[in-house]
Scaffold this active site. Structure first.
Site, short mmCIF file in Angstrom:
data_model
loop_
_atom_site.label_atom_id
_atom_site.label_comp_id
_atom_site.label_asym_id
_atom_site.label_seq_id
_atom_site.Cartn_x
_atom_site.Cartn_y
_atom_site.Cartn_z
N LYS A 14 4.30 2.01 -2.13
CA LYS A 14 4.76 3.19 -2.87
C LYS A 14 6.18 3.54 -2.42
CE LYS A 14 0.12 5.32 -2.36
NZ LYS A 14 -0.84 4.57 -3.12
N SER A 38 0.83 -1.19 0.00
CA SER A 38 0.00 0.00 0.00
C SER A 38 0.87 1.26 0.00
CB SER A 38 -0.95 -0.07 1.19
OG SER A 38 -2.07 0.69 0.95
N TRP A 60 -9.78 -0.33 -5.74
CA TRP A 60 -9.38 1.07 -5.50
C TRP A 60 -7.96 1.31 -6.02
CZ3 TRP A 60 -11.55 5.46 -4.66
CH2 TRP A 60 -11.00 6.48 -3.86
N HIS A 76 -7.51 -5.81 0.07
CA HIS A 76 -6.29 -5.00 0.23
C HIS A 76 -5.54 -5.48 1.48
CE1 HIS A 76 -3.96 -1.34 -0.28
NE2 HIS A 76 -4.19 -0.98 0.98
C1 GTR Z 1 -5.45 4.35 0.91
C2 GTR Z 1 -4.83 5.11 -0.18
C3 GTR Z 1 -4.02 4.19 -1.03
C4 GTR Z 1 -3.13 3.30 -0.17
C5 GTR Z 1 -3.75 2.96 1.17
C6 GTR Z 1 -2.86 2.52 2.31
O1 GTR Z 1 -6.41 5.05 1.57
O2 GTR Z 1 -5.88 5.71 -0.82
O3 GTR Z 1 -3.30 4.92 -1.99
O4 GTR Z 1 -1.87 3.82 -0.05
O5 GTR Z 1 -4.43 3.98 1.73
O6 GTR Z 1 -1.69 2.85 2.39
O7 GTR Z 1 -3.40 1.88 3.20
#
Ligand code: GTR
Length: 433
Positions: A272, A268, A359, A411
């Site tokens: 990045k 997530s 997402w 996720h």
């Molecule tokens: C979300 C965000 C994503 C991702 C995620 C996370 O809300 O929109 O880009 O990075 O968080 O890190 O849990």
């Protein structure tokens, strides 16, 4: 991050492609993706074609585009710091005799304890001989969460709960947090396959809060009189990426670690950070990136799922201030996930998506891997070797230098993801020891 994941699960509905509903105003319909022009990793900004010979120049150009528009520049003063590491503890019989555990403090200034620092936790398989390849990644809630081991030091962490009670500050985490992320880290599985695993708490170099730059490392590298990062200077993702490189500086000096075979991983927002760390720092020998999504490995130009506007509204501090220029202009962004992944070439790259994480736009993640594969081809390495997205739970060929899967589920990072990562490392890091 667990809280974030819960929030997203609630906001986005149950897992499964098509079953999700996004917050109002975000596209979750494939047929509604408008035609877009993807950036070409093999065309310079001036329109000239890239050759194997000119790839290093194109690579520098792409890095510059990310520094200027997305993650910001890492200050020169933060680069090449001397390694000031102290091995605080070593246990050769950790995890019931399965592991060697080391805990190391990395000091970022000559002030030692009084200056900024990060805490590295390293496990190596018991009985490791010679130099062992290692997977390095940041954790969301502290070193003690990756496995239930009473020997892990309870270093203080920032938490949103503390912040909700008043001024943000570091607090020693609750004992109940030990092993809270065992599923996400699979430490014992990694060790059993002959790899070491290392982690740092991401809040050590900077807490994950809006307007909290002054609580982290960034002010240490301000020029005289500077009080905030310039528009093209690093955001929090840049800081976390830098923290990973600092850990690698240490790992290269550890006689038990093979510094030429350190893979970086992240999930997530920390995916990045891992993407950006590997993009900048060619010493990372492989990237294993889990659902890094938009602003990471996915394609922003393909408007599906999260947008620049959402990232900018919720997490402006992750990026450089210039990123705000691209709000509402996703299809014009001058650099994108496919170019980020191109920066990993020719090193082994694994891109992982989840079907229930629309997402992040799994298709955008896959297409980015396909596009980056062209750079691998140019450099004489086998890219992903397919243009059509594989079925759910059918990973692509791990022997190729770019691999991909989209798995069932939400996720998260799961045992399934790790299984594929380890198969991939076996193919590229020379197999089990
Ligand atoms: C979300 C965000 C994503 C991702 C995620 C996370 O809300 O929109 O880009 O990075 O968080 O890190 O849990």
């Amino acid at each position: 991050m667990r809280l974030r994941v819960l929030f997203l699960a609630a906001a986005l509905g149950s897992s499964g492609a098509g079953a999700q509903s996004f917050p109002a105003g975000y596209n979750n319909v494939e047929a509604a993706v408008k035609p877009y022009t993807a950036l070409d990793p093999l065309i310079f900004v001036d329109g000239k074609a890239v050759t194997a010979k000119t790839w290093p120049k194109r690579r520098a150009e792409i890095l510059g585009l990310f520094e200027e528009n997305v993650f910001g520049r890492t200050p020169a003063a933060a680069k090449g710091l001397p390694v000031r590491a102290h091995v605080d503890e070593q246990d050769d019989h950790a995890l019931g005799g399965k592991a060697i555990r080391k805990q190391i403090t990395l000091y970022f200034s000559a002030k030692g304890e009084d200056g900024p620092k990060e805490h590295l936790l390293l496990y190596l398989p018991a009985g490791s001989k010679g130099k062992t390849p290692v997977v390095l990644g940041m954790s969301f809630a502290g070193n003690q969460t990756i496995v239930d081991d009473p020997g892990i030091r309870m270093n203080p962490t920032w938490t949103r709960e503390v912040k909700s009670r008043g001024a943000p500050h570091l607090e020693v985490p609750a004992e109940t947090t030990r092993g809270a992320q065992t599923q996400q880290w699979q430490v014992e599985k990694v060790l059993a396959r002959g790899y070491g695993i290392a982690t740092i708490y991401y809040g050590d170099p900077e807490p994950d809060y809006k307007d909290a730059a002054q609580l982290g490392i960034r002010p240490y590298f301000y020029a005289a009189g500077q009080t905030a990062p310039a528009a093209d200077e690093w955001g929090a993702i840049g800081v976390w990426a830098w923290g990973l490189s600092q850990a690698l500086d240490y790992l290269e000096t550890d006689a038990m670690v093979d510094g030429t075979r350190v893979a970086v991983t992240g999930h997530s927002r920390l995916g990045k950070a891992a993407d950006w760390a590997a993009a900048q720092d060619m010493r990372f020998a492989a990237l294993l990136s889990t659902e890094s999504g938009k602003g990471g490995q996915s394609l922003s130009r393909r408007v599906y799922g999260e947008t620049v506007a959402h990232l900018q509204q919720s997490f402006p501090y992750w990026f450089c201030a210039n990123y705000a220029k691209w709000v509402g202009r996703d299809t014009e962004i001058p650099t994108d996930g496919n170019l980020l992944l191109a920066l990993i070439a020719p090193r082994p790259l694994y891109v992982a998506s989840a079907e229930g994480d629309q997402w992040s736009d799994p298709k955008g993640e896959f297409l980015a891997a396909v596009s980056a594969s062209r750079v691998y081809g140019l450099l004489g390495k086998a890219g992903i070797g397919m243009a059509t997205m594989p079925a759910v739970d059918e990973p692509t060929d791990p022997a190729r230098f770019v691999a991909y899967h989209v798995r069932t589920g939400k996720h998260d990072v799961t045992a399934y993801d790790w299984e594929q990562y380890l198969n991939f490392l076996d193919a590229h890091f020379g197999g089990r020891k």
